[in-house]
Design an enzyme around this catalytic site. Sequence first.
Site, PDB file in Angstrom:
ATOM      1  CG  HIS A  22     -47.140 -70.661 141.564  1.00 65.32           C
ATOM      2  ND1 HIS A  22     -48.448 -70.435 142.296  1.00 65.32           N
ATOM      3  CD2 HIS A  22     -47.091 -70.784 139.454  1.00 65.32           C
ATOM      4  CE1 HIS A  22     -48.729 -69.393 140.716  1.00 65.32           C
ATOM      5  NE2 HIS A  22     -49.159 -69.615 139.870  1.00 65.32           N
ATOM      6  CG  ASP A  23     -48.142 -70.633 145.479  1.00 61.78           C
ATOM      7  OD1 ASP A  23     -47.529 -70.764 146.418  1.00 61.78           O
ATOM      8  OD2 ASP A  23     -47.920 -70.254 144.707  1.00 61.78           O
ATOM      9  N   GLY A  66     -50.670 -72.519 138.239  1.00 57.85           N
ATOM     10  CA  GLY A  66     -50.810 -73.104 139.294  1.00 57.85           C
ATOM     11  C   GLY A  66     -51.701 -73.552 140.553  1.00 57.85           C
TER      12      GLY A  66
END
Length: 256
Positions: free
Chosen positions: A120-121, A138
């Site tokens: 994520h991100d 992440g």
Amino acid sequence: MNQISPLAFVHPEAKLGDNNIIGPFCYIDKNTVLGNDNVLQNSVTINVGARIGNGNEIFPGASLSTKPQDLKFRGEETICEIGDNNSIRENVTISRGTASKGTTRVGSNNLLMENMHIAHDCFFGSNLIIGNSTKFAGEVTVDDNAIISAEVLCHQFCKIGGYVMIQGGSRFSQDIPPYIIAGKEPIRYAGINLVGLRRHGFSNELIQLIHEAYRLLYSKGIIAEGIQEIKNNLQITPEIQYIIDFVSSSQRGIIR
């Protein structure tokens, strides 16, 4: 006109461009956007929040815009952006963002090899080659033109500079500055990525300048002193300024 296998599922709310090929057993969920001229081979999953550009080829078992593997995720609406002309090989997984940044972003013209994972991100640039089974935690950033070999493990929040070459099997929890080879165990600076820079058209004079910048940077026990040595002794080209800015802004510190 799109070619959609009768064995594929495309949600009525999904938005598809033109000339896409959707193979059997593919699943395209709601709140997804697919551009033009993409090829989804069999058994590809496009999850909620995907925003995929044009001309990508996605191989069997890939799952894009997956739910983040982050216990802080509370179901907020986030997205996963993927650019153009990427080759996304078998079983690649790319998570969508969380409330932290809201977006996971992958650029264009990348080769993402089998079984690798982007969490994520993360913000990934373009013209990357990422080897089999490499995993990124992440909020990792990877700049353009990096080559990251197979089975590399990257800690969350790390940043990887452009034009680097990272040895297969490496593990790291610090930033890797641009233009270098990183390898050995534990991972460390292993010289300038000479072959890669020449392939990208860097002149011998510029390569020597980059080499000298790292000689000065690593000659001091304190990185800030090394940066000052570079400023005092070298011509500050855009490439040297990139090194200075990257190292100066590092939050996790750079490999040594």
